[in-house]
Design a protein around this motif. Structure first.
Motif, PDB file in Angstrom:
ATOM      1  N   ARG A   1       0.488  -1.104  -0.221  1.00 32.73           N
ATOM      2  CA  ARG A   1      -0.023  -0.177  -0.022  1.00 32.73           C
ATOM      3  C   ARG A   1       0.823   1.515  -0.010  1.00 32.73           C
ATOM      4  O   ARG A   1       1.845   1.154   0.507  1.00 32.73           O
ATOM      5  CB  ARG A   1      -0.869   0.272   1.500  1.00 32.73           C
ATOM      6  N   TYR A   2       0.776   2.020  -1.094  1.00 35.97           N
ATOM      7  CA  TYR A   2       0.865   3.586  -0.602  1.00 35.97           C
ATOM      8  C   TYR A   2       0.771   4.528   0.463  1.00 35.97           C
ATOM      9  O   TYR A   2       1.924   5.274   1.765  1.00 35.97           O
ATOM     10  CB  TYR A   2       0.497   4.270  -1.470  1.00 35.97           C
ATOM     11  N   SER A   3       0.144   4.569   1.632  1.00 36.33           N
ATOM     12  CA  SER A   3      -0.222   5.424   2.833  1.00 36.33           C
ATOM     13  C   SER A   3      -1.264   3.997   3.372  1.00 36.33           C
ATOM     14  O   SER A   3      -1.396   3.421   2.813  1.00 36.33           O
ATOM     15  CB  SER A   3      -1.201   6.125   2.944  1.00 36.33           C
ATOM     16  N   ILE A   4      -0.422   4.079   4.913  1.00 39.19           N
ATOM     17  CA  ILE A   4      -1.421   3.064   6.502  1.00 39.19           C
ATOM     18  C   ILE A   4      -1.960   4.101   7.723  1.00 39.19           C
ATOM     19  O   ILE A   4      -0.810   4.882   8.022  1.00 39.19           O
ATOM     20  CB  ILE A   4      -0.341   2.375   5.869  1.00 39.19           C
ATOM     21  N   ASN A   5      -3.016   4.019   7.106  1.00 39.50           N
ATOM     22  CA  ASN A   5      -3.620   5.234   7.871  1.00 39.50           C
ATOM     23  C   ASN A   5      -3.474   6.777   8.692  1.00 39.50           C
ATOM     24  O   ASN A   5      -2.935   7.238   9.014  1.00 39.50           O
ATOM     25  CB  ASN A   5      -3.532   4.622   9.647  1.00 39.50           C
ATOM     26  N   GLY A   6      -3.053   6.689   7.084  1.00 41.91           N
ATOM     27  CA  GLY A   6      -2.910   8.343   6.559  1.00 41.91           C
ATOM     28  C   GLY A   6      -1.429   8.240   6.389  1.00 41.91           C
ATOM     29  O   GLY A   6      -1.033   9.968   6.542  1.00 41.91           O
ATOM     30  N   GLN A   7      -0.116   7.870   6.698  1.00 37.80           N
ATOM     31  CA  GLN A   7       0.731   7.906   6.626  1.00 37.80           C
ATOM     32  C   GLN A   7       1.941   7.012   5.242  1.00 37.80           C
ATOM     33  O   GLN A   7       1.121   6.527   5.095  1.00 37.80           O
ATOM     34  CB  GLN A   7       1.723   7.594   8.509  1.00 37.80           C
TER      35      GLN A   7
ATOM     36  N   SER B   1      13.389  -4.765  12.222  1.00 39.13           N
ATOM     37  CA  SER B   1      13.199  -4.039  10.570  1.00 39.13           C
ATOM     38  C   SER B   1      11.629  -4.409  10.431  1.00 39.13           C
ATOM     39  O   SER B   1      10.625  -3.080  10.397  1.00 39.13           O
ATOM     40  CB  SER B   1      14.273  -3.266  10.189  1.00 39.13           C
ATOM     41  N   VAL B   2      11.542  -5.389   9.840  1.00 43.20           N
ATOM     42  CA  VAL B   2      10.179  -5.816   9.110  1.00 43.20           C
ATOM     43  C   VAL B   2       8.673  -5.381  10.257  1.00 43.20           C
ATOM     44  O   VAL B   2       7.881  -5.005   9.956  1.00 43.20           O
ATOM     45  CB  VAL B   2      10.084  -7.240   8.777  1.00 43.20           C
ATOM     46  N   ALA B   3       9.412  -6.238  11.385  1.00 47.40           N
ATOM     47  CA  ALA B   3       8.099  -6.025  12.709  1.00 47.40           C
ATOM     48  C   ALA B   3       8.016  -4.829  13.266  1.00 47.40           C
ATOM     49  O   ALA B   3       6.742  -4.543  12.947  1.00 47.40           O
ATOM     50  CB  ALA B   3       8.976  -7.143  13.679  1.00 47.40           C
ATOM     51  N   ASN B   4       8.496  -3.733  13.127  1.00 49.18           N
ATOM     52  CA  ASN B   4       9.133  -2.384  13.298  1.00 49.18           C
ATOM     53  C   ASN B   4       8.223  -1.534  12.198  1.00 49.18           C
ATOM     54  O   ASN B   4       7.926  -0.310  12.565  1.00 49.18           O
ATOM     55  CB  ASN B   4       9.964  -2.183  13.793  1.00 49.18           C
ATOM     56  N   ALA B   5       7.944  -2.026  10.932  1.00 46.89           N
ATOM     57  CA  ALA B   5       7.620  -0.741   9.872  1.00 46.89           C
ATOM     58  C   ALA B   5       6.618  -0.783   9.686  1.00 46.89           C
ATOM     59  O   ALA B   5       5.405  -1.703  10.053  1.00 46.89           O
ATOM     60  CB  ALA B   5       7.719  -1.901   8.216  1.00 46.89           C
ATOM     61  N   THR B   6       6.246   0.093   8.751  1.00 46.77           N
ATOM     62  CA  THR B   6       4.516   0.868   8.558  1.00 46.77           C
ATOM     63  C   THR B   6       4.541   0.208   7.099  1.00 46.77           C
ATOM     64  O   THR B   6       4.929   0.735   6.066  1.00 46.77           O
ATOM     65  CB  THR B   6       4.608   2.061   8.171  1.00 46.77           C
ATOM     66  N   ILE B   7       4.305  -0.824   7.216  1.00 46.70           N
ATOM     67  CA  ILE B   7       4.553  -1.525   5.366  1.00 46.70           C
ATOM     68  C   ILE B   7       3.065  -2.947   5.255  1.00 46.70           C
ATOM     69  O   ILE B   7       3.266  -3.272   6.488  1.00 46.70           O
ATOM     70  CB  ILE B   7       5.598  -2.550   4.652  1.00 46.70           C
ATOM     71  N   ALA B   8       2.495  -2.645   4.141  1.00 44.23           N
ATOM     72  CA  ALA B   8       1.349  -3.647   4.241  1.00 44.23           C
ATOM     73  C   ALA B   8       0.864  -4.044   3.143  1.00 44.23           C
ATOM     74  O   ALA B   8       0.794  -2.865   1.667  1.00 44.23           O
ATOM     75  CB  ALA B   8       0.293  -3.105   5.281  1.00 44.23           C
TER      76      ALA B   8
END
Length: 344
Positions: free
Chosen positions: A92-98, A167-174
Motif C-alpha cells: 500500500r502507498y499509505s497506511i492510516n494516513g501515513q 526492521s520488518v516487525a517495526n515497519a509501516t508496510i502492508a
C-alpha cells in the motif's frame, strides 16, 4: 479535459483466509460510468452483507483491452505469467494516513551511524534518479554507484538477519487487500509470478512471511540477494546488482524461489527457460518505468496494469497512455483478482 472513468464496485470475498485452498472470488464488476471533475474520490458501495470495497479504474482503450483479454484467455493458463513490482504495487502507498515504507527504506541495521550514511546517499542520489537533465547512460552509472555504496555500507555496518526481522516487525508496510487471494489463485493454476524489485530479496521474503504468513511455490523474486555467514551476519551479495534502471527480465538469471526462512541457501534456478516460453504477460506496476520489467521477454500479448497512488491529476494522462488499465488512489487488488479470473 475529462477522461471517462469507470467506477467499479468490487465486493470483498466473504472467505479471505490466506491458508484456505478454496478461494472465493469477488463477484463480477458492476460498472458505473461518471466523469470526474477536478477531484478523484473513492466511491463506496454496500452489498447485502454490508461488505464492499470501491475503487476507480481508468481504461484508455476498451476495445484494445478486450482483444488482449480474449487473446490471453485463448492461450490458456499454461502460456501466462505475471510480472509485478513490489513496493507500492503489491504494498500500500499509505497506511492510516501515513506513507507506507518501501522494502529498502524500512531497513534499520542496528547501527545509527550507518543508517545515517545510507540516508545521506539517498538524499544525494534520489534526485538524480528522477532528473530529466541526466542522460540515461550517465544515470545508469550513477544508480550502479548508489547501489554499490549502499550494499557496501550494509556489509561494513554489520547487518544481521535478526536486524532484518526486527526492521520488518517495526515497519509501516502492508499489502493491498486481495494480494494473498491473487497469489493463491495463480498458485492453484500453476501460473508463475515474478516479483521484480531494486530492493532486497531477503527483506521482501520477510515481509511476505510476517504479513501474509506463508510462501507460494509459484512466486520467484528478481532482486538483490544477501549472503550471511553462520553467525547470521551479512558478508556479501549474490550475482549482478539490480537497480532501478535495470529491473527487467534480462536479470531473470537472478530469479529465485521464496525461501522458507531468512538466510536459506539458494537452490538451482530451474524452470526459468520455461518462464520465458510463457508469452502472455500480465504486468503490474506503480511507475511508468515498471513497463520495462518485461523488456527481456519476447511476449505475444501483454496487459499492463498501473497503480496511480499520488499526484493523480497531473499524472493521469501519462498513465492512461502507458498502461492498459489504471487504478487510482491506492486501491485494493480485487480488480486484478477479477481480471485474472477472466484471463483464466
Amino acid at each position: 479535459m475529462s477522461y471517462r472513468v469507470q467506477s467499479i464496485i468490487i465486493c470483498k470475498p466473504l472467505r479471505t483466509t490466506v491458508r484456505s485452498r478454496c478461494l472465493s472470488l469477488p463477484p463480477r464488476f458492476t460498472p458505473r460510468v461518471f466523469f470526474p471533475c477536478g477531484s478523484y474520490r473513492n466511491r463506496i458501495g454496500m452489498d447485502g452483507n454490508g461488505i464492499s470495497v470501491a475503487s476507480e479504474v481508468l481504461v484508455g482503450d476498451r476495445e484494445l483491452l478486450d482483444k488482449k483479454i480474449a487473446a490471453i484467455r485463448s492461450g490458456g493458463p499454461q502460456k501466462m505469467q505475471v510480472i509485478v513490482d513490489f513496493d507500492r504495487t503489491l504494498t500500500r502507498y499509505s497506511i492510516n494516513g501515513q506513507p507506507g515504507q518501501s522494502s529498502h527504506g524500512l531497513l534499520q541495521q542496528g547501527n545509527p551511524e550507518y543508517d545515517a550514511k545510507r540516508q545521506q546517499l539517498y538524499e544525494y542520489y534520489h534526485p538524480l534518479e528522477f532528473s530529466p537533465k541526466i542522460p540515461i547512460e550517465e544515470k545508469t552509472k550513477l544508480m550502479e554507484e548508489w547501489w554499490g555504496k549502499t550494499h557496501a555500507l550494509l556489509i561494513e555496518g554489520g547487518l544481521t538477519y535478526d536486524a532484518i526481522k526486527q526492521s520488518v516487525a517495526n515497519a509501516t508496510i502492508a499489502f493491498r487487500e486481495g494480494v494473498a487471494e491473487l497469489f493463491e489463485y495463480l498458485e492453484e493454476r500453476d501460473i508463475p509470478v515474478l516479483i521484480f524489485s531494486a530492493g532486497l530479496a531477503d527483506i521482501i521474503e520477510e515481509v511476505l512471511r510476517q504479513k501474509l504468513h506463508r510462501s507460494f511455490k509459484n512466486v520467484k523474486i528478481v532482486s538483490n540477494r544477501m549472503v550471511f555467514d553462520s553467525d547470521g551476519c551479512l558478508v556479501s551479495f549474490k550475482g549482478k546488482t539490480i537497480h532501478s534502471l535495470n529491473k527487467n527480465e534480462h536479470a531473470l538469471d537472478m530469479a529465485a524461489p521464496l525461501h522458507e526462512q531468512l538466510g536459506d541457501a539458494d537452490g538451482p534456478n530451474n524452470n526459468n527457460a520455461l518462464v520465458k516460453k510463457r508469452t502472455n504477460v500480465l504486468l503490474l506496476g506503480d511507475h511508468i518505468g515498471d513497463l520495462g520489467m518485461s523488456d527481456g521477454l519476447n511476449y505475444e500479448t501483454r496487459i499492463s496494469v498501473g497503480f496511480l497512488n499520488d499526484n493523480v491529476e497531473n499524472s493521469l494522462d501519462s498513465y492512461r497512455k502507458s498502461f492498459d488499465i489504471v487504478y487510482l488512489n491506492d486501491t485494493p487488488m480485487w480488480g486484478v483478482v477479477e481480471l485474472v479470473s477472466q484471463l483464466c
